[in-house]
Write a protein that holds these residues in place. Structure first.
Motif, mmCIF file in Angstrom:
data_model
loop_
_atom_site.group_PDB
_atom_site.id
_atom_site.type_symbol
_atom_site.label_atom_id
_atom_site.label_comp_id
_atom_site.label_asym_id
_atom_site.label_seq_id
_atom_site.Cartn_x
_atom_site.Cartn_y
_atom_site.Cartn_z
ATOM 1 N N ILE A 108 -12.204 -6.692 12.642
ATOM 2 C CA ILE A 108 -10.566 -5.727 12.906
ATOM 3 C C ILE A 108 -10.189 -4.296 13.243
ATOM 4 N N ALA A 109 -8.962 -3.945 14.620
ATOM 5 C CA ALA A 109 -8.902 -3.045 14.715
ATOM 6 C C ALA A 109 -7.435 -2.657 14.138
ATOM 7 N N ASP A 110 -7.968 -1.995 12.832
ATOM 8 C CA ASP A 110 -6.673 -1.352 12.601
ATOM 9 C C ASP A 110 -7.544 0.324 11.802
ATOM 10 N N LYS A 111 -6.787 0.816 10.616
ATOM 11 C CA LYS A 111 -7.339 1.874 10.514
ATOM 12 C C LYS A 111 -7.168 1.322 8.648
ATOM 13 N N ALA A 112 -8.131 1.988 7.835
ATOM 14 C CA ALA A 112 -8.097 2.698 7.177
ATOM 15 C C ALA A 112 -7.786 2.952 6.162
ATOM 16 N N THR A 113 -6.779 3.326 5.657
ATOM 17 C CA THR A 113 -6.619 4.117 4.910
ATOM 18 C C THR A 113 -6.574 4.445 3.305
ATOM 19 N N GLY A 114 -7.312 3.680 2.318
ATOM 20 C CA GLY A 114 -7.702 3.617 1.069
ATOM 21 C C GLY A 114 -8.794 2.870 0.739
ATOM 22 N N ILE A 115 -9.492 2.994 0.184
ATOM 23 C CA ILE A 115 -10.701 2.717 -0.390
ATOM 24 C C ILE A 115 -10.113 2.920 -2.313
ATOM 25 N N ASP A 116 -10.258 1.595 -2.789
ATOM 26 C CA ASP A 116 -10.094 1.769 -4.167
ATOM 27 C C ASP A 116 -11.431 1.324 -4.857
ATOM 28 N N ALA A 117 -12.853 1.892 -5.427
ATOM 29 C CA ALA A 117 -13.613 1.651 -5.387
ATOM 30 C C ALA A 117 -14.410 1.216 -6.898
ATOM 31 N N VAL A 118 -12.410 0.938 -7.715
ATOM 32 C CA VAL A 118 -13.638 -0.119 -9.272
ATOM 33 C C VAL A 118 -12.516 -1.319 -8.879
ATOM 34 N N LYS A 119 -11.782 -1.492 -7.771
ATOM 35 C CA LYS A 119 -10.945 -2.902 -7.337
ATOM 36 C C LYS A 119 -12.070 -3.427 -6.770
ATOM 37 N N ARG A 120 -12.559 -2.588 -5.739
ATOM 38 C CA ARG A 120 -13.200 -3.025 -4.230
ATOM 39 C C ARG A 120 -12.994 -3.803 -3.291
ATOM 40 N N THR A 121 -11.822 -2.992 -3.137
ATOM 41 C CA THR A 121 -10.793 -2.997 -2.523
ATOM 42 C C THR A 121 -11.054 -1.912 -0.834
ATOM 43 N N VAL A 122 -10.127 -1.689 0.389
ATOM 44 C CA VAL A 122 -9.891 -1.456 1.460
ATOM 45 C C VAL A 122 -8.765 -1.688 1.687
ATOM 46 N N THR A 123 -8.027 -0.387 1.758
ATOM 47 C CA THR A 123 -6.276 -0.639 1.899
ATOM 48 C C THR A 123 -6.406 -0.426 3.760
ATOM 49 N N LEU A 124 -5.624 -1.484 4.548
ATOM 50 C CA LEU A 124 -5.451 -0.668 5.880
ATOM 51 C C LEU A 124 -4.257 -0.135 6.214
#
Lengths: 430, 118
Positions: A108-124
């Motif tokens: 995915i050609a995008d930039k990761a901007t956030g990680i939620d280690a509890v919900k186990r999600t990455v926001t782009l």
């Protein structure tokens, strides 16, 4: 109507489900199973791309998503060869086509901007949210812009490049060197430890000297170093005396090497001993883990990421593995080779963890070649294992090219440097 | 033609189960995972070698390939590099990082990974 769906849409969903891209939907039905088989990787450099390739190679059933904003990744290794005129930018550009098309990595050609280690999600950056069972963060380095008075990202993009993340910075420094007059003065200012690629600044001095000797032989290179000693020091100094006598001067931190201030307009730097002017000035600032690692709370007070050396899982956030320059890997240097070695260990460990098995104890390697001249290569090698105190170099192993290596040996190492690049890049991106 | 959400979800479950089963089967048939299953420690010890010698030991540059060599050949070569009996620029420095038992595991990994590709 809202509870009904056309046969056509149904088929579409089913097809995409089989292809694995609708796992989010399955995740809501049976989250544990769906999530367990999904790995998201942030960063497509030596660490992240190696982890992606080897996860798919060792267990094709895992859904692997690689998030990397750049379509072409220019490698720091061999970027000094570009500065010396021995390679082109095209030679050091790696892409993700083969990982995507042959190895089944979802790039995915995008930039990761956030990680939620509890919900186990990455926001782009685009707002998209990715779910993961395990996350690998391989963000490389960021610069401490405020560490040197007067230096800034803006100045690095105009007058004083760092060229320590390859790409437009490499091109800028190369152009400046080509535009410099014969008899010009090049300043290279490396930081204190720890930093990315410990022999990098000194290979850079060597290959700039290679170019200047041929084209602008009256020029000089002065290395103003924050450190008292540097990687492969004896070998580099011997190589400089042999190939470029009188051209490269190295000043250690306590003897006027440490810079505290730069002036872009005057093209000068200030040390404890006074002001030094340069026609080309390469500032390599002090470093820390890449930004996303900070934003996600993966760093400690040192500015780097503490990990469990067995699996490279963060000690701060379970389920998140940090590899490459950003992590604290004991005796291992921050190098592309080390990052790829760590990426493979993380990949193999994650597969074992998914299977509910104990990961095998890690074994790690580093091999870094430095070119001093076209027929003059040197290397450092290291084999690393786990001890109660963390990652250590296996006693009696590794080390440097011998100081008394003859011309044949040095020529072979120069050839191996080229072979190293071909294989490591093929092994990761090919 | 329309279908209910319920039958959609059922179908999804089925397709997911199939996906899972298919994936398991492909993992088991995958030569690298087959080798790793039998020799996980050998795999961890061996993965870094590929950076210089090419994936599975198949070199695309001047550094020698060892793809297709037998475990016996690889074990002897590594032990000779380690003892210095065989000349090298850098391999001796690497080989000294492994015990004889570890060298055997590495030789078994690379000596069999290509056989599983047949």
């Amino acid at each position: 109507m809202s509870h009904r769906i056309s046969r056509r849409d149904f088929n579409k969903l089913l097809v995409s489900g089989v292809a694995g891209s609708a796992l989010g939907l399955f995740g809501t039905i049976k989250p544990a199973f769906a999530a367990q088989n999904r790995v998201v990787i942030i960063g497509g450099g030596f660490g992240g791309a190696a982890a992606a390739k080897y996860l798919k190679k060792l267990d094709p059933s895992i859904a692997v998503t690689l998030v990397e904003p750049k379509a072409t990744f220019y490698t720091c290794p061999f970027s000094n060869w570009v500065l010396g005129g021995l390679r082109t930018m095209q030679d050091i550009g790696q892409t993700y086509t083969v990982l995507r098309n042959r190895h089944g990595v979802n790039v995915i050609a995008d930039k990761a901007t956030g990680i939620d280690a509890v919900k186990r999600t990455v926001t782009l950056k685009t707002g998209r949210v990715l779910n993961y069972g395990r996350l690998i963060v391989s963000p490389g380095i960021d610069f401490k812009w405020s560490a040197i008075e007067g230096y800034s990202e803006a100045l690095s993009n105009t007058k004083m490049p760092h060229a320590y993340q390859a790409g437009s910075q490499t091109i800028l420094l190369h152009k400046q060197l080509m535009a410099m007059k014969n008899g010009g003065r090049v300043l290279i200012c490396p930081p204190g430890n720890p930093f990315r690629c410990p022999p990098g600044p000194y290979e850079r001095a060597s290959l700039i000297a290679h170019y200047l000797k041929a084209k602008k032989p009256k020029s000089k290179i002065i290395i103003l170093d924050a450190k008292e000693k540097f990687s492969k020091q004896g070998l580099f100094k011997k190589g400089w005396d042999t190939l470029y006598p009188g051209m490269i001067e190295w000043r250690s931190g306590p003897t006027g090497g440490k810079i505290s201030k730069v002036d872009g307009r005057a093209m000068s730097v200030t040390t404890d001993f006074g002001v030094e002017k340069g026609d080309v000035i390469n500032i390599i600032p002090p470093q820390q883990a890449g930004k996303i690692a900070f934003d996600a709370g993966l760093t400690d007070a040192s500015g780097w990421c503490p990990i469990n050396p067995n699996t490279f899982e963060s000690t701060l956030h379970p389920g998140v593995h940090v590899i490459g320059d950003a992590c604290i890997a004991g005796a291992m240097p921050k190098s592309g080779f080390a990052a790829s070695s760590q990426g493979k260990v993380a990949a193999a460990s994650i597969i074992r963890l998914f299977q509910g098995k104990e990961p095998a104890p890690p074994s790690l390697v580093n091999t870094c070649y430095s070119l001093i001249g076209t027929d003059y290569g040197i290397s450092v090698a290291g084999v690393y294992s786990l001890s109660p105190t963390g990652i250590i170099e296996v006693p009696g192993s590794g080390g440097l090219t011998p100081m008394d290596a003859d011309a044949d040996h040095l020529r072979e190492e120069a050839m191996f440097a080229d072979g190293w690049y071909k294989n490591i890049s093929q092994d990761i991106w090919g | 033609m329309q279908v209910s959400i319920r039958s959609l979800l059922t179908a999804c479950f089925v397709s997911f189960a199939l996906l899972g089963a298919g994936a398991d089967a492909s993992a088991a048939a995958n030569p690298a995972s087959k080798t790793a299953e039998a020799n996980p420690r050998g795999q961890i010890l061996s993965l870094s070698c590929a950076s210089c010698h090419g994936t599975d030991g198949k070199s695309v540059g001047v550094i020698p390939s060892f793809y297709g060599k037998t475990p016996e050949y690889l074990e002897t070569a590594l032990k000779d590099f380690k003892s210095g009996k065989r000349y090298s620029t850098v391999m001796g420095r690497h080989a000294k990082g492994y015990s004889d038992e570890e060298i055997t595991l590495i030789a078994q990994y690379f000596g069999t990974v290509w056989q599983n590709n047949k």
